[in-house]
Every structure is written in structure tokens, then in C-alpha cells.
Enzyme design. Structure first.
Site, PDB file in Angstrom:
ATOM      1  N   GLU A   1      35.908  47.337  47.557  1.00  0.00           N
ATOM      2  CA  GLU A   1      35.318  48.477  46.872  1.00  0.00           C
ATOM      3  C   GLU A   1      35.847  49.786  47.465  1.00  0.00           C
ATOM      4  O   GLU A   1      35.916  49.951  48.690  1.00  0.00           O
ATOM      5  CB  GLU A   1      33.796  48.399  47.036  1.00  0.00           C
ATOM      6  CG  GLU A   1      33.013  49.500  46.376  1.00  0.00           C
ATOM      7  CD  GLU A   1      31.508  49.324  46.538  1.00  0.00           C
ATOM      8  OE1 GLU A   1      30.767  50.040  45.864  1.00  0.00           O
ATOM      9  OE2 GLU A   1      31.081  48.465  47.350  1.00  0.00           O
TER      10      GLU A   1
ATOM     11  N   LYS B   1      31.110  50.426  38.149  1.00  0.00           N
ATOM     12  CA  LYS B   1      29.944  49.794  38.760  1.00  0.00           C
ATOM     13  C   LYS B   1      28.665  50.189  38.030  1.00  0.00           C
ATOM     14  O   LYS B   1      28.360  51.376  37.884  1.00  0.00           O
ATOM     15  CB  LYS B   1      29.866  50.200  40.229  1.00  0.00           C
ATOM     16  CG  LYS B   1      28.813  49.476  41.047  1.00  0.00           C
ATOM     17  CD  LYS B   1      28.923  49.880  42.513  1.00  0.00           C
ATOM     18  CE  LYS B   1      27.981  49.108  43.408  1.00  0.00           C
ATOM     19  NZ  LYS B   1      28.130  49.496  44.836  1.00  0.00           N
TER      20      LYS B   1
ATOM     21  N   CYS C   1      30.372  44.906  44.219  1.00  0.00           N
ATOM     22  CA  CYS C   1      29.380  44.857  45.285  1.00  0.00           C
ATOM     23  C   CYS C   1      27.974  44.540  44.777  1.00  0.00           C
ATOM     24  O   CYS C   1      27.671  43.409  44.409  1.00  0.00           O
ATOM     25  CB  CYS C   1      29.431  46.152  46.090  1.00  0.00           C
ATOM     26  SG  CYS C   1      28.673  46.027  47.732  1.00  0.00           S
TER      27      CYS C   1
END
Length: 282
Positions: free
Chosen positions: A52, A121, A155
Site C-alpha cells: 500500500e 480503497k 489493506c
């Protein structure tokens, strides 16, 4: 086929003041990507996955916004050139500046043919991410890498089983997860990621940072988990590593017949997911 998982330390290192974050941080990160892509190609891998925000650093405050580029900007052009040179598709975390002016915590994808995609994300973790980034509102794309169907998450996204299940329902063979998991949350890398693979019958490649970055110490422990929950590759907690492992989507059909979670799910008992909240609701 083989894929490569690159566990790497942050560009800023153990610097609480972030004074080593220079103007050429992205360029230096891209140089490192090129080296790892060549190593992955030499090992026979067709896909390289990096952590990330690997092109900028994760815990760098407002610098993440300053370093953000459009999804078709100079960093993406360089990644495409590296993919074309090495024959390796690349999925890597980067701050992305959208056409709407917002900045997103994104995963950039490119392959040797020049195809590109971006995933933003959806689940932002903690107040600092919510301050810096806008949440993505689209489901992850299904990317094809030599016939392997890959869905990117980032994540915290993988900690929601609904995200993985939706990608599996869409036909993904592999969930690729650039991440920046910090201590003391080792349980995510050790247990939760295994559960996500097992309950949805998919491969999960969880690619983390290692080392320190300002006040954060990263867990490391990047891994590739098979659909039956078995561990195909695992890095240690503290060292940089390039893991090379095989993914065989057709090799786990017997397991899927024995544990047909997706087929047996009573979808009539569950309402559709609620829409992603706007930033105004944060």
C-alpha cells in the site's frame, strides 16, 4: 503460474521527522520497482504485487497528497514501461489524484500490453486516512493476468468478508492486497487473511511493509494463502523479501466441492450492502 510478492520497507525509513522524504521519492520508489520486476521476471513470475502506498510512503501525513498523481500520470507511464520491458504485470499502491480533484489511496495496475486499471480503497482506516483521502465508491475490477483473474483490494478492505466474497462471486481467482499493516495487529496477517481465503475459496496475496516509518512499526509477514487455507509462501516480520509462489486456480476444485460456502450461502437472508458513506458523514 508464478506471482511475486514484494515486502519492502518504506522510502522514508525510521525517521520520525520524515526529513528523508525528498522531492524525488516517487522516482526512487519507481527505480526499486524496476529492479524487483526484473528479478520477478527472472524467476518466471507474471505478476508483481507491492505494498500500500509503496510509491510514496504510508505514514507521511500531508506529503501523501503532495505526491499524488493522476492514474495516467508520469508514475503510471513509468510503470507501464517497466511492465513492457520485463513482461511482468504490476500492481502497486500509490496516492492518486482524481479528475474530481480528490486524492485517493489507490492501487495502480499495468500489464505488458499497456492495459491499465486503478482501484481506490473503499474502507479508509482511522482518522488520518479519512483526513487525507476520499473513499473509493466502486467495486474492484477483475483484472486478467495471463488468464488469471485478479481482484485488487487495499489493506483494511480485506478485513471485511463482504469485499472478498463479492470479488469471488465476480469470478476472481486471486485477491491481491497491497497493505500497510502495523503492530500490534499481527492477527490480521496471521489469521484473518487465512480465513478470507478459506471462506471464499480464493487465493489471497497479502503484501505488507516491514520496518519502521515515523511512529509506526509494520508487521511484515506478507503471504500467499491458497483457497483451502494452506500457506504457500510467508515472509518474516522484519526483512525485505521477494516471495515467488505458484498459483494454480484449477488445483483446488476438490476443496471447493467439500467446502462450498459460496454455493450454499443463503443470499435471500442478507440484504444488499449499504452504499459507501460520503466524506461528509465521517
Amino acid at each position: 503460474m508464478k506471482i511475486a510478492l514484494w515486502q519492502t520497507a518504506t522510502p522514508t525509513g525510521d525517521d520520525p521527522d520524515l526529513t528523508t522524504l525528498e522531492a524525488d521519492a516517487v522516482e526512487r520508489a519507481l527505480d526499486a520497482v524496476a529492479v524487483r520486476a526484473r528479478e520477478a521476471a527472472e524467476a518466471g513470475a507474471v505478476l508483481l504485487i507491492a505494498p500500500e502506498l509503496a510509491l510514496s510512503g504510508y505514514n507521511i501525513g500531508d506529503a501523501a497528497r503532495r505526491l499524488a498523481e493522476p492514474a495516467d500520470g508520469p508514475a503510471a507511464e513509468r510503470l507501464s514501461a517497466v511492465a513492457a520491458e520485463t513482461g511482468v504485470a504490476i500492481l502497486i499502491g500509490a496516492p492518486e489524484r482524481g479528475s474530481d480533484g480528490a486524492v485517493y489511496n489507490a492501487a495502480l495496475f499495468t500489464d505488458p500490453s499497456g492495459a491499465r486499471a486503478v482501484y481506490r480503497k473503499a474502507h479508509l482506516y482511522g482518522p488520518e486516512e479519512k483526513r487525507l483521502f476520499a473513499p473509493g465508491t466502486a467495486r474492484p475490477p477483475i483484472l486478467s493476468v495471463r488468464g488469471l483473474k485478479v481482484a485488487p483490494l487495499i489493506c483494511y478492505d480485506v478485513e471485511f468478508p463482504e469485499m472478498v466474497r463479492a470479488a469471488a462471486d465476480a469470478g476472481a481467482d486471486l485477491i491481491a492486497v497491497p497493505t500497510a499493516l502495523m503492530r500490534p495487529m499481527d492477527i490480521v496477517a496471521e489469521t484473518l487473511v487465512v480465513a478470507r481465503a478459506y471462506e471464499s475459496g480464493v487465493f489471497v496475496a497479502y503484501v505488507n511493509r516491514c520496518g519502521r516509518e515515523a511512529a509506526l512499526t509494520y508487521v511484515g509477514k506478507s503471504c500467499l494463502i491458497a483457497p483451502d487455507g494452506s500457506e504457500l509462501a510467508r515472509a518474516g516480520a522484519d526483512e525485505e523479501a521477494l516471495l515467488i509462489a505458484d498459483v494454480d486456480p484449477g488445483g483446488y476444485e476438490a476443496y471447493r466441492r467439500e467446502a462450498p460456502y459460496l454455493a450454499d450461502l443463503r443470499r435471500d437472508l442478507y440484504p444488499p450492502p449499504a452504499p459507501v458513506a460520503s466524506r461528509a458523514a465521517d
